[in-house]
Design a protein around this motif. Structure first.
Motif, mmCIF file in Angstrom:
data_model
loop_
_atom_site.group_PDB
_atom_site.id
_atom_site.type_symbol
_atom_site.label_atom_id
_atom_site.label_comp_id
_atom_site.label_asym_id
_atom_site.label_seq_id
_atom_site.Cartn_x
_atom_site.Cartn_y
_atom_site.Cartn_z
ATOM 1 N N ALA A 1 0.821 -1.202 0.000
ATOM 2 C CA ALA A 1 0.000 0.000 0.000
ATOM 3 C C ALA A 1 0.857 1.255 0.000
ATOM 4 O O ALA A 1 0.521 2.259 -0.634
ATOM 5 C CB ALA A 1 -0.930 -0.007 1.215
ATOM 6 N N ALA A 2 1.979 1.202 0.713
ATOM 7 C CA ALA A 2 2.833 2.381 0.828
ATOM 8 C C ALA A 2 3.745 2.570 -0.375
ATOM 9 O O ALA A 2 3.980 3.706 -0.817
ATOM 10 C CB ALA A 2 3.677 2.288 2.101
ATOM 11 N N HIS A 3 4.268 1.470 -0.922
ATOM 12 C CA HIS A 3 5.350 1.598 -1.903
ATOM 13 C C HIS A 3 5.076 0.938 -3.256
ATOM 14 O O HIS A 3 5.862 1.114 -4.182
ATOM 15 C CB HIS A 3 6.637 1.015 -1.313
ATOM 16 C CG HIS A 3 7.089 1.698 -0.064
ATOM 17 N ND1 HIS A 3 7.507 3.003 -0.052
ATOM 18 C CD2 HIS A 3 7.168 1.257 1.223
ATOM 19 C CE1 HIS A 3 7.844 3.347 1.194
ATOM 20 N NE2 HIS A 3 7.649 2.303 1.976
ATOM 21 N N GLY A 4 4.011 0.180 -3.379
ATOM 22 C CA GLY A 4 3.736 -0.477 -4.646
ATOM 23 C C GLY A 4 2.977 0.416 -5.606
ATOM 24 O O GLY A 4 1.990 1.051 -5.239
ATOM 25 N N ASP A 5 3.433 0.480 -6.850
ATOM 26 C CA ASP A 5 2.744 1.227 -7.894
ATOM 27 C C ASP A 5 2.062 0.217 -8.814
ATOM 28 O O ASP A 5 2.716 -0.395 -9.672
ATOM 29 C CB ASP A 5 3.737 2.081 -8.684
ATOM 30 C CG ASP A 5 3.058 2.910 -9.765
ATOM 31 O OD1 ASP A 5 1.856 2.728 -10.002
ATOM 32 O OD2 ASP A 5 3.752 3.752 -10.371
ATOM 33 N N PRO A 6 0.744 0.015 -8.655
ATOM 34 C CA PRO A 6 0.064 -1.022 -9.445
ATOM 35 C C PRO A 6 0.018 -0.733 -10.938
ATOM 36 O O PRO A 6 -0.228 -1.643 -11.722
ATOM 37 C CB PRO A 6 -1.353 -1.026 -8.838
ATOM 38 C CG PRO A 6 -1.522 0.326 -8.229
ATOM 39 C CD PRO A 6 -0.159 0.715 -7.737
#
Length: 398
Positions: A209-214
């Motif tokens: 949630a903090a660092h993933g770019d979907p």
């Protein structure tokens, strides 16, 4: 020259270890044929043949890791690899005691978003693990070299869980990532969001949630894992916008585990008994994976083995950009070449990289990970992948 010789010797040694495992599993299946309703929970590793690497949520050698069991009805699990570039000195964010936990509130504006790589390990559908020492080392290398968050998938193994279990697990992880991405966008972070599952645990995975770019998701598959990754890519094409905000921007197939039976390729004739996978080993693996032995008789028309089966897959022109890695002395290389050529024929960006004087899994198998060929391969893949995961002004553009 010496490094190539060492790599080939290592590949041959691994071949006999894998052959013994296949023979053992085949014998066990013959002695104990599967019941009509096998246990769907399955297994994701074989402790007797795998050397596990423990996870550590604190940054060690530049990467923090954590394990999650994401399906209560099966053994499906993931291991997340997070590079320490997300806590650079300029961010003002420091890891906390007990492992890294992203901050909430106003500090969220400082959090750095990374591409997400869904990685599927090799092992002929019957062995390997997302927690093995070799896969752990490989994923750490990818996380650092590509500056990406890596999600290594621990799919169910055959023969305990036959086709299509591994494919189903790959799609489950993709759908789980879609859910996580939506929770991260609309539900905030961690316990503060108020999102809980039936066990009272926050459903939001904080690292993702903090660092993933979907919007920058890459599929990375090794051998049989490449076969699974390609299937997941096909399903992503079929789902289309239903996967929003997740977007598969590229896939990397490393020596994909494709097969045919009617017309053997040049390599299948010349490499019948040598190098990592021989023809007999290949057959044993497919017979252990497929639910009915009879299905092995015509793999050219089986959707699991042949990605070019007409009418059983979405049009190839809709597939994501696909980099294929092959080895000169690989029993399966020509099947991979044929698939790559068909992708290019319909104008998909589908380059092919061939490495000389090496065999199957030369860049991902055990101590071969330390060879110059393996390190060069990871760097070469990174150069191509960054065309699709780079953000102008934030990362290098290739």
């Amino acid at each position: 020259m010496i490094s190539s010789l060492v790599a080939n010797l290592g590949t041959i040694a691994a071949k006999y270890q894998r052959k013994r495992l296949l023979q053992t599993l085949t014998h066990q299946q013959q002695q104990n044929p599967p019941t009509p309703s096998p246990n769907p929970f399955g297994i994701t590793s074989r402790p007797s043949s795998e050397s596990p690497a423990g996870s550590n949520p604190s940054f060690v050698n530049g990467v923090a890791t954590k394990d999650l069991h994401i399906d209560p009805l099966s053994s499906l699990s993931i291991r997340i690899f997070l590079p320490d570039t997300v806590v650079s000195a300029g961010s003002g964010i420091c890891p906390r005691y007990g492992g890294y936990l992203p901050p909430s509130g106003k500090q969220r504006r400082l959090l750095r978003k990374l591409p997400v790589v869904l990685q599927f390990h090799g092992g002929g559908f019957v062995s390997g693990s997302n927690e093995s020492a070799e896969n752990d080392l490989f994923c750490r290398r990818v996380a650092k070299a590509w500056d990406s968050l890596v999600v290594a998938v621990g799919y169910r193994l055959a023969p305990e869980s036959k086709y299509p279990a591994a494919y189903e697990d790959g799609v489950k992880v993709l759908n789980w990532f879609v859910k996580q991405s939506n929770l991260g966008v609309y539900g905030g972070l961690g316990v503060q969001s108020g999102n809980f599952d039936s066990f009272g645990v926050s459903m939001v995975e904080p690292w993702l949630a903090a660092h993933g770019d979907p919007s920058r998701c890459v599929l990375l598959g090794v051998s049989s894992g490449a076969n699974i990754a390609n299937y997941v890519a096909e399903k992503a094409v079929e789902e289309g916008n239903l996967l929003n905000p997740v977007k598969i921007v590229a896939q990397v197939l490393m020596y994909p585990f494709f097969m045919g039976t009617t017309v053997p390729s040049h390599c299948e004739v010349n490499y019948t008994t040598s190098y990592f996978y021989s023809k007999s080993m290949y057959k044993m693996a497919w017979k252990l994976f497929l639910p009915e032995v009879g299905a092995f008789d015509d793999l050219d028309h089986h959707p699991a083995a042949n990605p070019l089966v007409p009418g059983k897959h979405p049009p190839l022109k809709h597939m994501p950009p696909t980099l294929t890695i092959i080895a000169e002395h690989d029993f399966m290389r020509e099947r991979a070449i044929a698939y790559s050529e068909e992708l290019r024929r319909v104008n998909v960006d589908a380059p092919l990289l061939e490495y000389k004087n090496v065999g199957h899994e030369f860049a991902t198998l055990g101590w071969l990970l330390q060879t110059p060929q393996a390190q060069a391969c990871a760097e070469d893949i990174g150069i191509w992948v960054k065309k699709y995961i780079s953000v102008r002004g934030n990362e290098l553009s290739y």
